[in-house]
Design an enzyme around this catalytic site. Structure first.
Site, short mmCIF file in Angstrom:
data_model
loop_
_atom_site.label_atom_id
_atom_site.label_comp_id
_atom_site.label_asym_id
_atom_site.label_seq_id
_atom_site.Cartn_x
_atom_site.Cartn_y
_atom_site.Cartn_z
N VAL A 106 0.85 -1.19 0.00
CA VAL A 106 0.00 0.00 0.00
C VAL A 106 0.88 1.24 0.00
O VAL A 106 1.91 1.29 0.70
CB VAL A 106 -0.97 0.00 1.21
CG1 VAL A 106 -0.21 0.01 2.53
CG2 VAL A 106 -1.96 1.15 1.13
N PHE A 107 0.50 2.23 -0.81
CA PHE A 107 1.28 3.48 -0.91
C PHE A 107 0.65 4.55 -0.03
O PHE A 107 -0.54 4.86 -0.13
CB PHE A 107 1.30 3.96 -2.36
CG PHE A 107 2.16 5.17 -2.58
CD1 PHE A 107 3.54 5.06 -2.69
CD2 PHE A 107 1.60 6.44 -2.68
CE1 PHE A 107 4.34 6.17 -2.89
CE2 PHE A 107 2.39 7.57 -2.89
CZ PHE A 107 3.77 7.43 -2.99
N GLY A 108 1.47 5.14 0.85
CA GLY A 108 1.03 6.21 1.71
C GLY A 108 1.55 7.55 1.24
O GLY A 108 2.76 7.69 1.01
N TYR A 109 0.68 8.53 1.07
CA TYR A 109 1.08 9.86 0.64
C TYR A 109 0.60 10.94 1.61
O TYR A 109 0.89 12.12 1.43
CB TYR A 109 0.51 10.16 -0.76
CG TYR A 109 -1.01 10.10 -0.81
CD1 TYR A 109 -1.79 11.22 -0.55
CD2 TYR A 109 -1.66 8.90 -1.08
CE1 TYR A 109 -3.17 11.15 -0.57
CE2 TYR A 109 -3.04 8.82 -1.11
CZ TYR A 109 -3.80 9.95 -0.85
OH TYR A 109 -5.17 9.86 -0.86
N GLY A 110 -0.15 10.52 2.64
CA GLY A 110 -0.66 11.44 3.65
C GLY A 110 -0.25 10.96 5.03
O GLY A 110 0.94 10.78 5.31
N SER A 111 -1.23 10.70 5.89
CA SER A 111 -0.92 10.30 7.26
C SER A 111 -0.19 8.96 7.34
O SER A 111 0.50 8.69 8.33
CB SER A 111 -2.20 10.24 8.09
OG SER A 111 -3.09 9.25 7.61
N GLU A 125 -9.52 4.70 6.37
CA GLU A 125 -9.72 5.53 5.18
C GLU A 125 -11.18 5.53 4.72
O GLU A 125 -11.47 5.77 3.55
CB GLU A 125 -8.82 5.04 4.04
CG GLU A 125 -7.36 4.86 4.42
CD GLU A 125 -6.65 6.17 4.75
OE1 GLU A 125 -7.19 7.24 4.42
OE2 GLU A 125 -5.57 6.12 5.36
#
Length: 201
Positions: free
Chosen positions: A5-10, A98
């Site tokens: 999974v790609f995280g770009y925020g929290s 989410e």
């Protein structure tokens, strides 16, 4: 298949559980903007805060009337590989975390080789995106109004401004040379609001 999974925020500064490896990389074709309401983490249903989402660059033009920044911003983040033994647990955790308007999409994660060449390092990685047709999508807001909303909002996960400050710090560590005008302009406005508040107290 391996669950990544790609995280770009929290997810950058608060990773999911049971991570066995991570890859730092960036996305192409997206912008990262505070264009999503937060009713459940950094705000309330009555007073929603603002959190980041990804918008396809070609779609952002339809929502960017108040955002005067160029689209050269680079969306850096972290791709997390989850321990297969805990995949079901982590999927459930992330689906709940989410749940406020986010939808799973598959993205390619890019990296930079030692010779400076950009290349895809991971294909079809899971990524939670707040699409522009979800009820929590708010689109572009004037920077000062957006900054004030983030500065004043508080939710069950804490102050909205804490989310922004943590994200800015994490992105700077990930890619100090990265251009992310939206994040840094908001940080500047919030620091100014903090100073004004300190002077008034």
């Amino acid at each position: 298949m391996t669950y990544i999974v790609f995280g770009y925020g929290s997810l950058i500064f608060k990773p999911p559980p049971h991570v066995i490896s991570e890859v730092h990389g960036f996305l192409k074709g997206y912008v990262r903007r505070f264009a999503q309401k937060s009713h459940d983490h950094r705000g309330t249903p009555e007073k929603p805060g603002r959190v980041v989402t990804l918008i396809h660059k070609e779609e952002w033009a339809a929502f960017s009337g108040s955002d005067a920044f160029p689209d050269e911003d680079i969306v850096w983040g972290i791709a997390y590989t989850i321990d297969p033994a805990f995949e079901k647990e982590v999927r459930g955790y992330l689906d709940y975390r989410e749940k406020d308007g986010y939808t799973l999409e598959a993205v390619d994660v890019w990296g930079v080789e030692s010779n400076g060449q950009e290349t895809i390092v991971l294909h079809g990685v899971h990524c939670y995106v707040g699409r522009n047709d979800n009820p929590s999508f708010i689109g572009s807001e004037p920077l000062d109004a957006l900054a004030h909303k983030i500065w004043e909002s508080v939710g069950p996960s804490g102050p909205n401004k804490e989310y922004l400050y943590n994200l800015v710090e994490a992105v700077r560590k990930l890619a100090p040379e990265s251009h992310d005008s939206h994040l840094y302009a908001l940080e500047k406005r919030l620091r100014e609001l903090d100073c004004l508040s300190d002077l008034g107290s």
